[in-house]
Write an enzyme that holds these catalytic residues in place. Sequence first.
Site, PDB file in Angstrom:
ATOM      1  CE  LYS A   1     -33.876  20.420  10.808  1.00  0.00           C
ATOM      2  NZ  LYS A   1     -34.770  19.762   9.887  1.00  0.00           N
TER       3      LYS A   1
ATOM      4  CG  ASP B   1     -29.645  18.232  11.195  1.00  0.00           C
ATOM      5  OD1 ASP B   1     -29.004  17.498  11.962  1.00  0.00           O
ATOM      6  OD2 ASP B   1     -30.781  17.968  10.764  1.00  0.00           O
TER       7      ASP B   1
END
Length: 307
Positions: free
Chosen positions: A28, A154
């Site tokens: 990401k 995350d």
Amino acid sequence: MGSLSLSVRSPMNTERNGAAVLVRAPAKVNLFLEVLSKRPDGYHGLATLMVAVSLYDTLEFLDEPSGQIALTCDDPTLSAGPDNLVWRAAELLRQRSGSKCGTRIHLSKRIPMAAGLAGGSSDAAATLEGLNQLWGVGLSRPELAALAAELGSDVAFFFATPAAWCTGRGEIVAPLNLARPLHLLLVCPDFGLSTPEVYRNVQVPQQPLDGLAIRKAALEGKSESLGRLLHNRLQPAAEKLRPEVAALHGRLQAARPLGQLMSGSGSSLFAVCRDRGEALRVARQLRTNLAGPTGCGPRLFLVRSCV
Ligand code: C5P
């Protein structure tokens, strides 16, 4: 566990290959990251726009009849022991589901480590997803995402759509639709940065940015605005620790993409480009400028946002 708002789609790509379950775990980038507060639990309150991109680790899960967990990895610099987040994810799923099953896991690493690309977190999410299938645990996606949030700030993001607005310490995930795919160049230096160390050096702003404009640009597919609105509050802290990050940022800027930024707590940077052709041009320009006497420089990856 934090509250989670989740979509049924996931950028994780899962398939059966005979007895094995294979999962692709994407990296990401953070297009926007604002630090809102320092919390009593030692974490920082965040607001961040995360996007999964087409650079993947691959995990293979096989049944292990002895009931043990075993992990191998093609990167010898990474611990394949119980401290690895993949192992911890497997243990957590087994514990919470009451399963007695075991597994042999093989992890093929492509996502650079300590790079702000959440490779370890994505591998952990892929493990929850893969073993939920292999072991027939039957947890729903929101249940898996709640376990993910226990493993790291995350990890839950990887159970959301390819893009999400994340708050709390990063684990409160609100999916967001990108109107069009983004073409990015990832620039990964040959050094990593420690996330806790970067956070220790961050200045919590008096007047945090709200990120409304960049969310609107992402939703409407306005790539030029999006490029102008990129923001990462952690970047000055990272640059203080490694001035090379600032130098690389300057080099990227000189190649004139739509925008450039460090991802997460670094050390990687990325450029937002108009299309793949521009990403290639920026990569070539950077490669020419950065090649040292050995011809080596940072690792470059042309990627797209996942769909
Ligand atoms: O949650 P995770 O284990 O990924 O966080 C790693 C470290 O990063 C934390 O121990 C903390 O030092 C820092 N961090 C933070 N605030 C966040 C997320 C991470 O301070 N929102």
